[in-house]
Write a protein that holds these residues in place. Structure first.
Motif, short mmCIF file in Angstrom:
data_model
loop_
_atom_site.label_atom_id
_atom_site.label_comp_id
_atom_site.label_asym_id
_atom_site.label_seq_id
_atom_site.Cartn_x
_atom_site.Cartn_y
_atom_site.Cartn_z
N TRP A 42 0.80 -1.55 -0.18
CA TRP A 42 0.00 0.11 0.13
C TRP A 42 0.85 1.36 -0.01
O TRP A 42 0.66 2.28 -0.66
CB TRP A 42 -0.90 0.04 1.14
CG TRP A 42 -1.92 1.12 1.43
CD1 TRP A 42 -2.77 1.44 0.80
CD2 TRP A 42 -1.35 2.51 2.22
NE1 TRP A 42 -3.37 2.75 1.21
CE2 TRP A 42 -2.49 3.31 2.06
CE3 TRP A 42 -0.35 2.72 3.02
CZ2 TRP A 42 -2.39 4.57 2.82
CZ3 TRP A 42 -0.35 3.83 3.61
CH2 TRP A 42 -1.09 4.86 3.43
N VAL A 49 0.89 4.09 -3.09
CA VAL A 49 0.60 5.32 -2.84
C VAL A 49 1.91 6.26 -3.06
O VAL A 49 1.58 7.47 -3.67
CB VAL A 49 0.11 5.63 -1.34
CG1 VAL A 49 0.03 6.99 -0.93
CG2 VAL A 49 -1.11 4.87 -1.02
N ILE A 96 2.00 9.35 -5.94
CA ILE A 96 2.45 10.59 -5.67
C ILE A 96 3.57 11.21 -6.34
O ILE A 96 3.65 12.14 -7.15
CB ILE A 96 2.79 10.71 -4.20
CG1 ILE A 96 1.38 10.55 -3.24
CG2 ILE A 96 3.56 12.11 -3.75
CD1 ILE A 96 1.68 10.42 -2.02
N ALA A 118 -5.90 5.98 0.17
CA ALA A 118 -5.21 5.76 -1.00
C ALA A 118 -5.78 6.53 -2.40
O ALA A 118 -4.89 7.25 -3.00
CB ALA A 118 -5.08 4.46 -1.60
N PHE A 131 -5.47 10.54 -1.29
CA PHE A 131 -4.06 10.86 -1.81
C PHE A 131 -3.76 11.00 -3.19
O PHE A 131 -3.01 12.07 -3.74
CB PHE A 131 -2.98 9.79 -0.99
CG PHE A 131 -2.98 9.92 0.41
CD1 PHE A 131 -3.45 11.13 1.19
CD2 PHE A 131 -2.63 8.85 1.11
CE1 PHE A 131 -3.34 11.09 2.68
CE2 PHE A 131 -2.58 8.75 2.40
CZ PHE A 131 -2.99 9.73 3.30
N ALA A 132 -4.26 10.22 -3.91
CA ALA A 132 -3.85 9.95 -5.49
C ALA A 132 -4.64 11.17 -5.99
O ALA A 132 -4.10 11.98 -6.90
CB ALA A 132 -4.37 8.70 -6.10
N VAL A 173 1.80 9.70 5.65
CA VAL A 173 1.94 10.12 4.25
C VAL A 173 1.20 11.51 3.85
O VAL A 173 1.90 12.36 3.06
CB VAL A 173 1.13 9.18 3.39
CG1 VAL A 173 0.92 9.36 2.01
CG2 VAL A 173 1.70 7.81 3.76
#
Lengths: 87, 202
Positions: free
Chosen positions: A69, A73, A77, B39, B42-43, B193
């Protein structure tokens, strides 16, 4: 997981956080700064998954799901950042 | 004798390789579902930024990076406290010590919430809202989505603290404690993150 190992993990996480904050404070931009930032994030996330969540000794499937994961991710990014550079 | 000991060691290693994650298996599927949702978020943020880098870089200068870093320290330290609590209970059977570690985690989690509320208050006071622009829409929705998870995590930590104080968990009975701990670490992992993505990347 020994308590000493947990303490060392905390020290590494705090140091990496300080480094990430430093990148931001320096106003660093560009590929090198962002690769550094993403690597620091990967190191921190992996330590949390393996040491704090206690996944280090468990089946590869579960370690793979969490670390996978993180890789997914951070790769998305990085890809988006690269697209932003060339836009 | 040596052969038996060697066989036992091999068996232990075999068992370890096929060990299940700590806590209830259901919490891990829940964690995976949560991570999938984050996820996507974030994307979406990263690709929205790619389409308007100048706006995101300009607006990012208005976020308080010092408070973001302080909140990272709060969450990392809270996770460390939770991990020490689990170790105290599962390795030493020390439920009173475990409850004190959990209290430390609750304190750090509370610190995160207070700092975040200061941040929100400053932004709303400056007239910033979801409709200000794309950056603030993402900043407010993404951080508030995480904020809600921290609140749930705090509720879980308080329940674990009460149960641990009562001695409900021990070396052979820590399923609930380990499950709650895993959820809290997930909240920490997500912020690890979120902080560089929103507060640092430019």
């Amino acid at each position: 997981m020994t308590t000493r190992k947990l303490d060392i993990t905390l020290a590494v996480l705090l140091t990496a956080t300080l480094a990430t904050w430093g990148i931001g404070e320096a106003g660093a931009a560009g590929v090198a700064a962002m690769v550094s930032m993403l690597v620091l994030t990967f190191v921190k996330g992996r330590l949390i998954a393996l040491d704090y969540m206690g996944l280090r000794p468990v089946r590869l499937f579960w370690r793979g799901m969490l670390v996978g994961w993180l890789v997914l991710v951070l790769s998305l990014i990085a890809l988006a950042y690269w697209i932003g550079l060339s836009a | 004798m040596d052969a038996t000991a060697s066989q036992l060691t091999r068996t232990d290693k075999y068992d370890e390789q096929f060990q299940s994650p700590p806590g209830d298996l259901a919490i891990w599927f829940f964690i995976l579902a949560e991570l999938l949702a984050f996820a996507v978020f974030f994307a979406a943020y990263a690709f929205a930024r790619a389409s308007d880098v100048a706006l995101f870089n300009e607006m990012q200068q208005q976020v308080n990076r010092n408070l973001g870093a302080l909140n990272t320290v709060f969450l990392i330290t809270a996770s460390w406290c939770v991990a020490r609590a689990v170790a105290a209970v599962t390795q030493d059977g020390a439920h009173r010590l475990g409850s004190r570690w959990l209290l430390g985690a609750i304190f750090c989690g509370g610190g995160f919430l207070v700092v975040k509320m200061f941040e929100y208050s400053a932004k709303f006071g400056a007239g910033i809202s979801l409709s200000t622009n794309t950056f603030w829409m993402f900043y407010l929705s993404l951080t508030f989505f995480h904020f809600m998870h921290v609140i749930l995590g705090m509720v879980i930590l308080v329940v674990l603290w009460v149960q641990t104080r009562k001695g409900s968990y021990g070396p052979d009975n820590a399923n609930g404690l380990e499950s709650g701990a895993a959820y809290w670490h997930m909240v920490d992992l997500v912020w690890i993150v979120l902080f560089p993505l929103v507060y640092v990347m430019r």
